[in-house]
Design a protein around this motif. Structure first.
Motif, PDB file in Angstrom:
ATOM      1  N   ALA A 127     108.853  69.443  34.224  1.00 32.53           N
ATOM      2  CA  ALA A 127     108.815  70.769  34.855  1.00 32.53           C
ATOM      3  C   ALA A 127     108.906  70.650  36.368  1.00 32.53           C
ATOM      4  O   ALA A 127     109.589  71.454  37.032  1.00 32.53           O
ATOM      5  CB  ALA A 127     107.535  71.497  34.442  1.00 32.53           C
ATOM      6  N   ALA A 128     108.253  69.654  36.935  1.00 33.38           N
ATOM      7  CA  ALA A 128     108.317  69.459  38.384  1.00 33.38           C
ATOM      8  C   ALA A 128     109.736  69.110  38.829  1.00 33.38           C
ATOM      9  O   ALA A 128     110.217  69.600  39.868  1.00 33.38           O
ATOM     10  CB  ALA A 128     107.346  68.356  38.799  1.00 33.38           C
ATOM     11  N   ASP A 129     110.430  68.272  38.062  1.00 30.92           N
ATOM     12  CA  ASP A 129     111.815  67.927  38.402  1.00 30.92           C
ATOM     13  C   ASP A 129     112.719  69.148  38.319  1.00 30.92           C
ATOM     14  O   ASP A 129     113.654  69.298  39.128  1.00 30.92           O
ATOM     15  CB  ASP A 129     112.325  66.837  37.466  1.00 30.92           C
ATOM     16  CG  ASP A 129     111.723  65.475  37.785  1.00 30.92           C
ATOM     17  OD1 ASP A 129     111.118  65.345  38.868  1.00 30.92           O
ATOM     18  OD2 ASP A 129     111.859  64.559  36.966  1.00 30.92           O
ATOM     19  N   CYS A 130     112.466  70.018  37.341  1.00 28.12           N
ATOM     20  CA  CYS A 130     113.262  71.245  37.247  1.00 28.12           C
ATOM     21  C   CYS A 130     113.082  72.106  38.490  1.00 28.12           C
ATOM     22  O   CYS A 130     114.055  72.652  39.040  1.00 28.12           O
ATOM     23  CB  CYS A 130     112.865  72.031  35.997  1.00 28.12           C
ATOM     24  SG  CYS A 130     113.348  71.273  34.428  1.00 28.12           S
ATOM     25  N   ARG A 131     111.862  72.216  38.961  1.00 26.93           N
ATOM     26  CA  ARG A 131     111.614  73.024  40.169  1.00 26.93           C
ATOM     27  C   ARG A 131     112.231  72.384  41.404  1.00 26.93           C
ATOM     28  O   ARG A 131     112.605  73.086  42.348  1.00 26.93           O
ATOM     29  CB  ARG A 131     110.110  73.190  40.371  1.00 26.93           C
ATOM     30  CG  ARG A 131     109.431  74.014  39.278  1.00 26.93           C
ATOM     31  CD  ARG A 131     107.966  74.258  39.619  1.00 26.93           C
ATOM     32  NE  ARG A 131     107.298  75.092  38.622  1.00 26.93           N
ATOM     33  CZ  ARG A 131     106.580  74.610  37.600  1.00 26.93           C
ATOM     34  NH1 ARG A 131     106.431  73.294  37.462  1.00 26.93           N
ATOM     35  NH2 ARG A 131     106.018  75.440  36.739  1.00 26.93           N
ATOM     36  N   ASN A 132     112.368  71.060  41.400  1.00 26.64           N
ATOM     37  CA  ASN A 132     112.942  70.354  42.553  1.00 26.64           C
ATOM     38  C   ASN A 132     114.462  70.223  42.475  1.00 26.64           C
ATOM     39  O   ASN A 132     115.071  69.577  43.331  1.00 26.64           O
ATOM     40  CB  ASN A 132     112.318  68.960  42.674  1.00 26.64           C
ATOM     41  CG  ASN A 132     110.833  69.022  42.985  1.00 26.64           C
ATOM     42  OD1 ASN A 132     110.365  69.967  43.618  1.00 26.64           O
ATOM     43  ND2 ASN A 132     110.092  68.016  42.534  1.00 26.64           N
TER      44      ASN A 132
END
Length: 324
Positions: A127-132
């Protein structure tokens, strides 16, 4: 669709590797042509249970699978969607890695609904990679990326387990203590539990490859096969670790048996030395008449010298026969 109360993640994928968080109103107004929607829920929360049961509009079999407490890794096609249950190693602080954490997913070409009870770092990192802007572009890539992260963390745990076993094997050769035996037993239990969950997970990956879904391309299935093959290597490593741990435990038992036999051997030699001495002293210590040397003032010294000579003869005899 309606919006679930307090989802862990509510992301709209932009098709370029990025995603943004959605509000409740945006979730309610979401349409498939806007992009892939990923909702991640805590199935132990009453609000999530209520939303899934009453407002999600999902098939009953899917709702039951997303809310079930105990699940086995699997992949099942439901219409044009895919119902998946996977497990990941528990890397939460203070937890045992073999206390596997399960994640359940229902994926369609434009919607992913996932549930969990305990935090799973693979999902959080994804999820963090998606936001980044470094995440997957579609549903199939998200499933592949999640599977890859789960297997990668499994590999890290397997590698750590193998290193721990190597250290224990070295300690077995250098020393013997109760802590080594306890550590070895704990490592064997962890290996058995990990192996128990890794096998079904590979079956789930294989089933995922065999499902005929139009939104998973042939190239993406090849990537899933690579993930499955890596998991197979980890399973083989676990089998090897389990065999090595068994051999190490057998070596430890053998060393303990040798030590016990050596101590018993020394005690037997001591008993053999003192057996004739005890017989002679007991024989001459009886309170009856006629004991030789009873009236001789040098009898005790002579008898003591005789006993010393007898011990020396016994030691010489044991050495000749290589008992010492």
């Amino acid at each position: 669709m309606t919006d679930p109360a307090e989802p862990l993640h509510a992301l709209l994928l932009d098709g370029q590797g990025g995603a943004r968080d959605l509000t409740g109103d945006e979730i309610r107004s979401w349409q498939p042509d806007q992009g892939v929607l990923w909702l991640h829920l805590d199935y132990s929360e009453p609000s999530a249970q209520q939303w899934l049961n009453e407002e999600s509009g999902l098939p009953e079999v899917v709702i039951e699978a997303l809310l079930t407490e105990n699940t086995r890794p699997r992949a099942t096609q439901v219409g044009d969607g895919l119902l998946i249950a996977l497990r990941g190693v528990n890397l939460n602080p203070g937890a045992d890695p073999d206390d596997m954490v399960s994640v359940r997913l229902y994926a369609t070409p434009y919607l992913i609904i996932s549930t969990r009870k305990r935090r799973l770092q693979s999902v959080t990192g994804l999820a963090a990679d998606c936001r980044n802007g470094e995440g997957p572009r579609d549903v199939a890539e998200l499933l592949i990326e999640l599977s890859d992260r789960l297997v990668q963390r499994m590999g890290d745990v397997v590698e750590e387990t193998e290193e721990a076993l190597s250290e224990l094997e070295l300690e077995i050769l250098e020393q013997q203590n109760a802590s080594v035996r306890q550590s070895l037993s704990a490592l064997r239990r962890q290996t058995i539990r990990l192996r128990r969950y890794f096998g079904p997970q590979r079956d789930a990956f294989n089933q995922l490859q065999s499902e005929r879904l139009t939104w998973i391309s042939a190239d993406q299935k090849l990537l899933l096969r690579e993930v499955s093959d890596r998991l197979l290597r980890h399973i083989e490593d676990l089998d090897m670790i389990r065999e090595r741990a068994g051999m190490a435990q057998e070596e430890m038992i053998s060393q303990l048996s040798d030590q016990l036999n050596q101590r018993m051997y020394i005690l037997s030699l001591i008993a053999a030395i003192f057996l004739p001495l005890g017989f002679l002293t007991g024989l001459l210590g009886i309170n009856v008449g006629g004991i030789p040397g009873a009236d001789n003032p040098y009898a005790f010294e002579l008898f003591s010298i005789l006993l010393c000579i007898l011990v020396a003869l016994q030691l010489w005899l044991f050495k000749q026969r290589r008992w010492l």
